[in-house]
Write a protein that holds these residues in place. Structure first.
Motif, PDB file in Angstrom:
ATOM      1  N   THR A 130       0.792  -1.149  -0.173  1.00  0.00           N
ATOM      2  CA  THR A 130       0.013   0.047  -0.100  1.00  0.00           C
ATOM      3  C   THR A 130       1.069   1.307  -0.067  1.00  0.00           C
ATOM      4  O   THR A 130       2.099   1.156   0.547  1.00  0.00           O
ATOM      5  CB  THR A 130      -0.848   0.004   1.304  1.00  0.00           C
ATOM      6  OG1 THR A 130      -0.068   0.168   2.373  1.00  0.00           O
ATOM      7  CG2 THR A 130      -1.655  -1.180   1.567  1.00  0.00           C
ATOM      8  N   THR A 174       0.473   3.710   1.818  1.00  0.00           N
ATOM      9  CA  THR A 174       0.673   4.266   3.053  1.00  0.00           C
ATOM     10  C   THR A 174       1.892   3.574   4.090  1.00  0.00           C
ATOM     11  O   THR A 174       2.868   4.199   4.334  1.00  0.00           O
ATOM     12  CB  THR A 174      -0.453   3.877   4.134  1.00  0.00           C
ATOM     13  OG1 THR A 174      -1.695   4.504   3.501  1.00  0.00           O
ATOM     14  CG2 THR A 174      -0.398   4.273   5.682  1.00  0.00           C
ATOM     15  N   GLU A 175       1.900   2.298   3.572  1.00  0.00           N
ATOM     16  CA  GLU A 175       3.159   1.568   4.165  1.00  0.00           C
ATOM     17  C   GLU A 175       4.291   1.939   3.452  1.00  0.00           C
ATOM     18  O   GLU A 175       5.333   1.793   4.133  1.00  0.00           O
ATOM     19  CB  GLU A 175       2.673  -0.284   3.914  1.00  0.00           C
ATOM     20  CG  GLU A 175       3.984  -1.062   4.266  1.00  0.00           C
ATOM     21  CD  GLU A 175       4.244  -1.278   5.667  1.00  0.00           C
ATOM     22  OE1 GLU A 175       5.096  -2.078   5.990  1.00  0.00           O
ATOM     23  OE2 GLU A 175       3.309  -0.728   6.509  1.00  0.00           O
ATOM     24  N   LEU A 186       5.159   4.925   2.194  1.00  0.00           N
ATOM     25  CA  LEU A 186       5.424   6.155   3.003  1.00  0.00           C
ATOM     26  C   LEU A 186       6.196   5.740   4.129  1.00  0.00           C
ATOM     27  O   LEU A 186       7.176   6.603   4.431  1.00  0.00           O
ATOM     28  CB  LEU A 186       4.293   6.951   3.127  1.00  0.00           C
ATOM     29  CG  LEU A 186       3.657   7.510   1.499  1.00  0.00           C
ATOM     30  CD1 LEU A 186       2.243   8.366   1.900  1.00  0.00           C
ATOM     31  CD2 LEU A 186       4.611   8.466   0.904  1.00  0.00           C
ATOM     32  N   ARG A 187       5.694   4.932   4.986  1.00  0.00           N
ATOM     33  CA  ARG A 187       6.405   4.798   6.414  1.00  0.00           C
ATOM     34  C   ARG A 187       7.628   4.206   6.073  1.00  0.00           C
ATOM     35  O   ARG A 187       8.823   4.658   6.861  1.00  0.00           O
ATOM     36  CB  ARG A 187       5.354   3.978   7.042  1.00  0.00           C
ATOM     37  CG  ARG A 187       6.012   3.609   8.466  1.00  0.00           C
ATOM     38  CD  ARG A 187       5.150   2.474   9.100  1.00  0.00           C
ATOM     39  NE  ARG A 187       5.221   1.168   8.568  1.00  0.00           N
ATOM     40  CZ  ARG A 187       6.371   0.384   8.766  1.00  0.00           C
ATOM     41  NH1 ARG A 187       7.436   0.813   9.361  1.00  0.00           N
ATOM     42  NH2 ARG A 187       6.544  -0.908   8.126  1.00  0.00           N
ATOM     43  N   ASP A 208      -5.139   2.027  -1.254  1.00  0.00           N
ATOM     44  CA  ASP A 208      -5.331   3.143  -0.289  1.00  0.00           C
ATOM     45  C   ASP A 208      -5.271   4.285  -1.029  1.00  0.00           C
ATOM     46  O   ASP A 208      -6.349   5.067  -1.391  1.00  0.00           O
ATOM     47  CB  ASP A 208      -4.532   3.144   0.660  1.00  0.00           C
ATOM     48  CG  ASP A 208      -2.982   3.004   0.637  1.00  0.00           C
ATOM     49  OD1 ASP A 208      -2.635   2.731  -0.514  1.00  0.00           O
ATOM     50  OD2 ASP A 208      -2.282   3.015   1.514  1.00  0.00           O
ATOM     51  N   ILE A 209      -4.187   4.886  -1.313  1.00  0.00           N
ATOM     52  CA  ILE A 209      -4.028   6.181  -2.325  1.00  0.00           C
ATOM     53  C   ILE A 209      -3.264   6.015  -3.351  1.00  0.00           C
ATOM     54  O   ILE A 209      -2.328   5.195  -3.433  1.00  0.00           O
ATOM     55  CB  ILE A 209      -3.320   7.387  -1.351  1.00  0.00           C
ATOM     56  CG1 ILE A 209      -1.974   6.864  -0.845  1.00  0.00           C
ATOM     57  CG2 ILE A 209      -4.217   7.599  -0.267  1.00  0.00           C
ATOM     58  CD1 ILE A 209      -1.414   8.323   0.150  1.00  0.00           C
ATOM     59  N   ALA A 242       0.755   9.889  -3.396  1.00  0.00           N
ATOM     60  CA  ALA A 242       1.922   9.558  -2.590  1.00  0.00           C
ATOM     61  C   ALA A 242       3.047  10.075  -3.042  1.00  0.00           C
ATOM     62  O   ALA A 242       4.144  10.412  -2.012  1.00  0.00           O
ATOM     63  CB  ALA A 242       2.159   7.781  -2.594  1.00  0.00           C
ATOM     64  N   ARG A 297       3.435  13.415  -1.331  1.00  0.00           N
ATOM     65  CA  ARG A 297       3.816  13.160   0.207  1.00  0.00           C
ATOM     66  C   ARG A 297       5.203  13.042   0.440  1.00  0.00           C
ATOM     67  O   ARG A 297       5.861  13.493   1.166  1.00  0.00           O
ATOM     68  CB  ARG A 297       3.006  12.260   0.703  1.00  0.00           C
ATOM     69  CG  ARG A 297       1.507  12.604   0.811  1.00  0.00           C
ATOM     70  CD  ARG A 297       0.554  11.689   1.618  1.00  0.00           C
ATOM     71  NE  ARG A 297      -0.812  11.911   1.393  1.00  0.00           N
ATOM     72  CZ  ARG A 297      -1.814  11.249   1.722  1.00  0.00           C
ATOM     73  NH1 ARG A 297      -1.559   9.902   2.199  1.00  0.00           N
ATOM     74  NH2 ARG A 297      -3.080  11.576   1.436  1.00  0.00           N
TER      75      ARG A 297
END
Length: 125
Positions: free
Chosen positions: A33, A35-36, A38-39, A57-58, A63, A66
């Protein structure tokens, strides 16, 4: 170091990219994902990010925004990897600020040339 973060939600595509990169001697991290991804990009500081555009997700373009807005990741090269072959989509993806664009299914030779353009060949241990 040659650490590459692969952000890809399709397991077959993820496995292919990972296997090709690892066979050539690169170290990889995987996220399914954005989100993962980006982390992991913040925590692990990879040398290159390979970003699918259509994620659950996005999307990859959001991404990328971000990553570019974050001082820790703003200079990391990010390559879009997408099955979208329509010229309008390709132009939109490139215009959004990706460093390069690779189409799926990947052509292994040109894919590796793109990776090497950003981070060079893997260093022997």
């Amino acid at each position: 170091m040659n650490l590459i973060l692969i952000v890809e939600d399709n397991e077959k595509n993820l496995k292919l990219v990972r296997d090709v990169l690892q066979f050539k001697g690169y170290r990889t991290l995987e996220a399914m994902t954005a989100t993962e991804g980006l982390r992991l990009a913040r925590e692990e500081r990879p040398d290159l990010v390979l970003m699918d555009i259509q994620l659950p997700d996005i999307d990859g373009i959001t991404a990328l925004g971000r990553l570019r807005a974050d001082p820790l990741t703003q200079k990391t090269p990010v390559v879009a990897v997408s099955a979208s072959v329509m010229p309008d989509d390709q132009q939109r993806i490139v215009a959004s600020g990706f460093d390069a664009y690779v189409t799926k299914p990947i052509n292994v030779k040109s894919f590796l040339e793109t990776v090497e353009r950003f981070i060079g060949k893997p260093k022997a241990n």
